[in-house]
Design an enzyme around this catalytic site. Structure first.
Site, PDB file in Angstrom:
ATOM      1  N   HIS A 103     -17.400 -17.190 -11.351  1.00  0.00           N
ATOM      2  CA  HIS A 103     -17.445 -17.971 -10.112  1.00  0.00           C
ATOM      3  C   HIS A 103     -18.413 -19.141 -10.277  1.00  0.00           C
ATOM      4  CE1 HIS A 103     -18.015 -19.059  -5.898  1.00  0.00           C
ATOM      5  NE2 HIS A 103     -16.897 -18.395  -5.648  1.00  0.00           N
ATOM      6  N   GLU A 175     -10.792 -23.163  -8.169  1.00  0.00           N
ATOM      7  CA  GLU A 175     -11.709 -23.518  -7.094  1.00  0.00           C
ATOM      8  C   GLU A 175     -12.357 -24.867  -7.396  1.00  0.00           C
ATOM      9  OE1 GLU A 175     -13.274 -19.701  -4.845  1.00  0.00           O
ATOM     10  OE2 GLU A 175     -14.432 -20.102  -6.640  1.00  0.00           O
TER      11      GLU A 175
END
Length: 257
Positions: A103, A175
């Site tokens: 992430h 993302e």
């Protein structure tokens, strides 16, 4: 998205909710699903903080929710002198099915390199779970025209030189860093362009058929209002939802809409 692929919508709670609050949110989500069930062809994973994994697991079982348990990260080692860390094996013992790897917040705040992310993906596979590999570009990289090159490199670093069946089992979460937590959502065309580039890179790594099996999520300020159009974009197979997943009504709308 191929007709046979089940889309995956994942709730990343990040560092929110203690175990009591987590139980309350699952209860609220269960109430919404009882009124509006998850449609066929959709899978849902919930990724609470480590301290709430057991609580959420029990709630999923108690309410017989058609969702699976996920985790937000893991350590790359199976055991050892790593104070404060949690291994993939520990997560697997709780029946965690998906683990987020790479992430952007961990890359930026904790210095996770592509090499560390690859080792974490290896640990996830080693314990028969599936990685949700996060990739994405910064505003500067987007503006300078190197966004696609950066994202392709992240995909290849984590999944290159692996058996094709392992690549096919991965989930990729695109993302864009310029959208995460900023209240800015990529347009369907933006998402389709990068997700198509990711699919093409996967084809280079494992073959076209295997690449077609990989689910590619979009993440970055996804809301109930933006989710419908984004899900219609080419090569978008679901979402990694942050803030909106902390609102049971909004998340259930994303899941069932």
């Amino acid at each position: 998205m191929g007709d046979q692929r089940v889309i995956l919508i994942s709730a990343n709670w990040k560092m929110h909710l203690n175990n009591v609050e987590a139980l309350s949110l699952v209860q609220q989500f269960a109430a919404h699903l009882s009124a509006s069930p998850i449609p066929p062809g959709r899978e849902v994973s919930i990724h609470p903080p480590f301290t709430s994994l057991a609580t959420v697991k029990a709630a999923i079982e108690t309410y017989r929710l058609p969702v699976v348990l996920g985790a937000q990260t893991c350590h790359f080692a199976d055991s050892g002198a790593y104070t404060g860390e949690v291994s993939a094996g520990m997560l697997a013992s709780l029946n965690v099915r998906y683990v987020i790897a790479g992430h952007s917040e961990l890359r930026a705040q904790c210095g996770e390199t592509d090499e560390v992310v690859r080792d974490k993906v290896s640990a996830i596979y080693r314990h028969a779970m599936r990685p949700i590999l996060c990739v994405g570009e910064t505003t500067a990289e987007r503006n300078s025209g190197v966004a696609e090159r950066k994202v392709r490199r992240q995909v290849a670093s984590a999944l290159g030189d692996r058996p094709a069946e392992l690549v096919a089992a991965a989930v990729i979460a695109y993302e864009p860093l310029w959208a995460i937590g900023a209240g800015v959502t990529a347009t369907p065309d933006d998402a389709a362009q990068m997700c198509t580039a990711i699919r093409n890179e996967l084809g280079n790594l494992a073959g076209v058929d295997e690449a077609a099996m990989v689910r590619i999520q979009y993440g970055g300020s996804v809301t109930a209002e933006s989710s419908g159009a984004l899900l219609g974009a080419e090569n978008v197979d679901g979402f990694l939802v942050g803030g909106a997943s902390l609102d049971a009504e909004q998340f259930s709308t994303i899941v069932t809409g």
